[in-house]
Design an enzyme around this catalytic site. Sequence first.
Site, PDB file in Angstrom:
ATOM      1  N   SER A  98       0.646  -1.524   0.345  1.00 30.17           N
ATOM      2  CA  SER A  98       0.113  -0.153  -0.287  1.00 30.17           C
ATOM      3  C   SER A  98       1.168   1.658  -0.186  1.00 30.17           C
ATOM      4  O   SER A  98       1.758   1.625  -0.660  1.00 30.17           O
ATOM      5  CB  SER A  98      -0.885  -0.276   1.181  1.00 30.17           C
ATOM      6  OG  SER A  98      -1.760   1.267   1.435  1.00 30.17           O
ATOM      7  N   ASP A 113      -9.446  -4.905  -4.753  1.00 28.63           N
ATOM      8  CA  ASP A 113      -8.814  -3.432  -3.986  1.00 28.63           C
ATOM      9  C   ASP A 113      -8.812  -2.648  -5.521  1.00 28.63           C
ATOM     10  O   ASP A 113      -8.727  -3.215  -6.764  1.00 28.63           O
ATOM     11  CB  ASP A 113      -7.792  -4.366  -4.091  1.00 28.63           C
ATOM     12  CG  ASP A 113      -6.582  -2.732  -3.418  1.00 28.63           C
ATOM     13  OD1 ASP A 113      -7.470  -2.060  -3.977  1.00 28.63           O
ATOM     14  OD2 ASP A 113      -5.630  -3.011  -3.140  1.00 28.63           O
ATOM     15  N   HIS A 173      -7.865  -5.557  -0.872  1.00 29.69           N
ATOM     16  CA  HIS A 173      -6.463  -4.699  -0.435  1.00 29.69           C
ATOM     17  C   HIS A 173      -5.548  -5.751   0.372  1.00 29.69           C
ATOM     18  O   HIS A 173      -6.043  -5.915   1.787  1.00 29.69           O
ATOM     19  CB  HIS A 173      -6.855  -3.368  -0.229  1.00 29.69           C
ATOM     20  CG  HIS A 173      -5.618  -2.051  -0.459  1.00 29.69           C
ATOM     21  ND1 HIS A 173      -4.667  -1.848  -0.805  1.00 29.69           N
ATOM     22  CD2 HIS A 173      -4.775  -1.524   1.189  1.00 29.69           C
ATOM     23  CE1 HIS A 173      -4.086  -1.208  -1.023  1.00 29.69           C
ATOM     24  NE2 HIS A 173      -3.743  -0.815   0.493  1.00 29.69           N
TER      25      HIS A 173
END
Length: 309
Positions: free
Chosen positions: A156, A251, A283
């Site tokens: 991320s 995601d 995610h």
Amino acid sequence: MAEIVHDFFPLMRVYKDGRIERLAGEGFVPPESDPETGLQIKDIEIDPQINLSARLYLPKNVQKIPLFVYFHGGGFVIESASSPSYHKHLSTVAAEAKVVIVSVNYRLAPEYPLPIAYEDSWLALKWIASHANGDGHEPWLKEHADFSRVYFGGDSAGGNIAHHIAIRVGLEKLDGVKLEGIFLACPFFWGKDPIDGEGENLGAKDFVEKLWLFAYPNSLGLDDPLINPEKDPNLSSLGCDKVVVYVAGKDPLRFRGFYYKEALEKSGWPGTVEVVEVKDEEHVFHLFATETENAMSMMKKLVSFLNQS
């Protein structure tokens, strides 16, 4: 009840009175060694004046082994190197891949707005690199890290950071350090104009844009090169030869993972980039469902990546 002025559920909320409530990522696991695997773990201070630190992982019975520098995720606003999910994930990586790991504890927004996280991460890398020529004082790095086999990783926001620190390595170089590759899990990239697939989820765009501008108030917006690699004139300078990107089928960021591959290939960067899509996952799924087949497959891929000759 106090009035909420910024609501980034499920990450954090900011109230009118200035109070910040982090809704996740506040857990802490002490750096205790693992008697089952023999893995040693410790926390070290890199620059006490700015509270820059890292968590180190060292497998047992090793000589010179690859070095994996990791940048945690959390939207630039939550999590730390000592969070339970990162501690567990990186303990497994270190034991399975037989690599030294430095997990960087950069400072978080909004108290320390971007680009501070990038600058902290670069300072941490320079501290790490100081051990390549014997000047550093950390014995685990001096005695066991092979600086000719260095890898970066992150998920991320941490994937975003890993990419940009790799760009800076390509531009500025670090004596004695050979960056072999970067491994990005569900990297946090976006852009002002929607790409194929993104138009279906306007809520995601709104969330990403608000979070980005909250973390980086002086940003140029969603086409800032720090969030949109396509807009970076230095993209072709990425300082490694190999990139692996994992994207999750559920995601909203997954489309940017594929777009990142296209942008890298068009930039003139001479390396190879692979995107692996994992269907039916959310995610950063690998951090929260570590025993699933998909997470274990990703771990196997990462271990192989870190052990390339």
